[in-house]
Design a protein around this motif. Structure first.
Motif, PDB file in Angstrom:
ATOM      1  N   THR A 105       0.855  -1.178   0.000  1.00  0.00           N
ATOM      2  CA  THR A 105       0.000   0.000   0.000  1.00  0.00           C
ATOM      3  C   THR A 105       0.891   1.227   0.000  1.00  0.00           C
ATOM      4  O   THR A 105       1.722   1.394   0.897  1.00  0.00           O
ATOM      5  CB  THR A 105      -0.924   0.028   1.231  1.00  0.00           C
ATOM      6  N   GLY A 140       1.191   5.403  -0.050  1.00  0.00           N
ATOM      7  CA  GLY A 140       0.508   6.653   0.204  1.00  0.00           C
ATOM      8  C   GLY A 140       1.092   7.750  -0.662  1.00  0.00           C
ATOM      9  O   GLY A 140       2.311   7.808  -0.854  1.00  0.00           O
ATOM     10  N   GLN A 179      -1.623  -1.086  -3.994  1.00  0.00           N
ATOM     11  CA  GLN A 179      -2.822  -0.305  -3.721  1.00  0.00           C
ATOM     12  C   GLN A 179      -2.404   1.121  -3.363  1.00  0.00           C
ATOM     13  O   GLN A 179      -1.315   1.332  -2.813  1.00  0.00           O
ATOM     14  CB  GLN A 179      -3.631  -0.925  -2.575  1.00  0.00           C
ATOM     15  N   VAL A 222      -3.305   4.959  -1.591  1.00  0.00           N
ATOM     16  CA  VAL A 222      -4.059   5.848  -0.708  1.00  0.00           C
ATOM     17  C   VAL A 222      -3.512   7.250  -0.941  1.00  0.00           C
ATOM     18  O   VAL A 222      -2.295   7.437  -0.996  1.00  0.00           O
ATOM     19  CB  VAL A 222      -3.889   5.471   0.777  1.00  0.00           C
ATOM     20  N   THR A 240      -3.874  11.784  -0.437  1.00  0.00           N
ATOM     21  CA  THR A 240      -4.436  12.921   0.278  1.00  0.00           C
ATOM     22  C   THR A 240      -3.887  14.211  -0.301  1.00  0.00           C
ATOM     23  O   THR A 240      -2.848  14.226  -0.971  1.00  0.00           O
ATOM     24  CB  THR A 240      -4.115  12.844   1.787  1.00  0.00           C
ATOM     25  N   ALA A 268      -9.106  10.188  -6.511  1.00  0.00           N
ATOM     26  CA  ALA A 268      -9.140   8.857  -5.907  1.00  0.00           C
ATOM     27  C   ALA A 268     -10.271   8.012  -6.487  1.00  0.00           C
ATOM     28  O   ALA A 268     -10.083   6.835  -6.819  1.00  0.00           O
ATOM     29  CB  ALA A 268      -9.283   8.974  -4.390  1.00  0.00           C
ATOM     30  N   ARG A 311      -7.951   5.046  -2.554  1.00  0.00           N
ATOM     31  CA  ARG A 311      -8.649   5.450  -1.331  1.00  0.00           C
ATOM     32  C   ARG A 311      -8.200   6.846  -0.932  1.00  0.00           C
ATOM     33  O   ARG A 311      -7.002   7.155  -0.970  1.00  0.00           O
ATOM     34  CB  ARG A 311      -8.351   4.456  -0.205  1.00  0.00           C
ATOM     35  N   VAL A 369      -7.904   9.811   2.014  1.00  0.00           N
ATOM     36  CA  VAL A 369      -7.941  10.113   3.442  1.00  0.00           C
ATOM     37  C   VAL A 369      -7.729  11.608   3.603  1.00  0.00           C
ATOM     38  O   VAL A 369      -7.101  12.252   2.761  1.00  0.00           O
ATOM     39  CB  VAL A 369      -6.884   9.330   4.243  1.00  0.00           C
ATOM     40  N   LEU A 390      -3.037   9.195   6.764  1.00  0.00           N
ATOM     41  CA  LEU A 390      -2.449   8.378   5.712  1.00  0.00           C
ATOM     42  C   LEU A 390      -1.327   7.509   6.282  1.00  0.00           C
ATOM     43  O   LEU A 390      -1.266   6.298   6.038  1.00  0.00           O
ATOM     44  CB  LEU A 390      -1.939   9.274   4.591  1.00  0.00           C
ATOM     45  N   SER A 450      -2.404   4.697   8.529  1.00  0.00           N
ATOM     46  CA  SER A 450      -3.209   3.644   7.904  1.00  0.00           C
ATOM     47  C   SER A 450      -2.392   2.405   7.551  1.00  0.00           C
ATOM     48  O   SER A 450      -2.935   1.423   7.054  1.00  0.00           O
ATOM     49  CB  SER A 450      -3.892   4.185   6.643  1.00  0.00           C
ATOM     50  N   VAL A 483       0.678   2.376   5.552  1.00  0.00           N
ATOM     51  CA  VAL A 483       1.269   2.364   4.212  1.00  0.00           C
ATOM     52  C   VAL A 483       2.683   1.785   4.268  1.00  0.00           C
ATOM     53  O   VAL A 483       3.372   1.858   5.288  1.00  0.00           O
ATOM     54  CB  VAL A 483       1.298   3.785   3.600  1.00  0.00           C
TER      55      VAL A 483
END
Length: 347
Positions: A5, A7, A37, A39, A41, A52, A58, A60, A66, A69, A71
């Motif tokens: 993941t 960010g 994946q 994420v 912001t 997004a 996703r 945030v 972020l 979460s 990452v």
């Protein structure tokens, strides 16, 4: 399947490009057993949420959330003034960081960030995408193999088709810091040598507002390397023929040019010559699209421990030292020696 993941902070022009590349990476990385994946912001929450949703990522509302979460890596694509704070945040969270150049607004502000990275055992890759461009990679291989003989001249060119908004230029640090820093970095990376002196001149024949905010629209720097080799680095905001990025390397045995293809933004004046005949690139994002994708793949591989850091922050600061010297020479009209770090090297 390894699940990562990532960010991303900042969804302006280059942030959206990175986000699109990260989402598209799955097609290339799935066969290697990697799933990515995203994420993201941004303080412009409405815009960020829309990006997004379009990309299936996703959203945030803030950087703290972020990082909390879980990452595995952080991509920083915000304005330069926020880079130090976000690099520190990523290092403190214990995740590898990719940050667009530069590390900070100037070298003085970059040094405490370097110390924070070192003391925290952080991993930070800086975004000098030319290191992933096929032409520059071929040139480096040729130099390492000695194909050109000894090098007597290098000529680097970076020309935008049109200038960005004056508001951006007012905070960019100057043409050498904003544009030519890429050339300074690639010259060091290709040759393995340090630039020790810079002599710069510039002009303003376009929008007078560029001069009003303390910048120039066109500039040229003569650079001297630590072995006495000389080169030139030129830049302009007004290259109407198209976005032009090239590097000519001339040696005692042969010569090589990066950026010379069907889409080069120039035309021959010689009778019967129609090369190059393609449509020139209009922007840096178009010119370096494959390199930007390769850069993100490299960051994923760095996170997974599959490769060394392709552009550590120390290298980015070394290029920034040369850019600082060029800006100082532009201001004073005299040659300027490139500052060295306490260890006696610009690396």
């Amino acid at each position: 399947m390894e699940h990562l993941t990532l960010g991303l902070v900042g969804v302006g022009r280059i942030g959206v490009m990175h986000a699109e590349n990260l989402v598209a990476l799955n097609e290339e990385l799935h066969p290697q057993g990697i799933d990515v994946q995203l994420v993201l912001t941004d303080v412009a929450a409405v815009h960020a949420r829309a990006v997004a949703e379009r990309l299936g990522a996703r959203f945030v509302p803030c950087v703290a959330e972020l990082l909390a979460s879980g990452v595995d890596g952080l991509v920083v694509a915000t304005g330069t003034a926020t880079h130090p704070e976000l690099i520190r945040a990523g290092v403190d969270a214990g995740v590898p960081v990719f940050c667009e150049k530069p590390v900070a607004l100037d070298v003085a502000d970059s040094l405490p960030v370097l110390e924070h990275i070192r003391s925290g055992g952080g991993t930070v890759q800086i975004g000098h995408q030319r290191r992933f461009d096929a032409g520059y990679l071929r040139a480096r291989a040729a130099l390492e193999a000695g194909e050109l003989g000894w090098i007597h001249s290098l000529r680097a060119v970076t020309c935008d088709m049109a200038p960005p908004p004056v508001e951006f230029l007012a905070a960019s640090g100057g043409l050498f810091r904003d544009c030519s820093v890429h050339d300074f970095d690639i010259l060091r990376w290709l040759t393995g040598r340090e630039i020790v002196e810079v002599y710069a001149r510039g002009s303003n024949n376009g929008d007078p507002a560029i001069g009003t905010v303390g910048d120039v629209d066109t500039a040229l720097a003569v650079v001297t390397f630590d072995d006495g080799t000389v080169g030139t680095v030129s830049a302009s905001r007004y290259n109407g023929a198209g976005h032009d990025v090239r590097l000519e390397i001339q040696g005692s045995e042969s010569s090589l040019t990066v950026g010379l293809d069907e889409r080069t933004a120039m035309r021959s004046a010689e009778p019967g010559v129609d090369f190059p005949s393609g449509t020139p690139h209009r922007t840096f994002a178009e010119r370096f699209a494959p390199a930007y994708r390769a850069e993100m793949i490299a960051f994923v591989e760095l996170i997974l421990g599959r490769r060394p850091n392709p552009c550590p922050p120390e290298d980015a600061v070394a290029a920034a030292r040369v850019a600082d010297a060029a800006q100082e020479s532009l201001r004073t009209g005299v040659p300027v020696r490139v500052a060295v770090d306490p260890a006696g090297t610009t690396r």
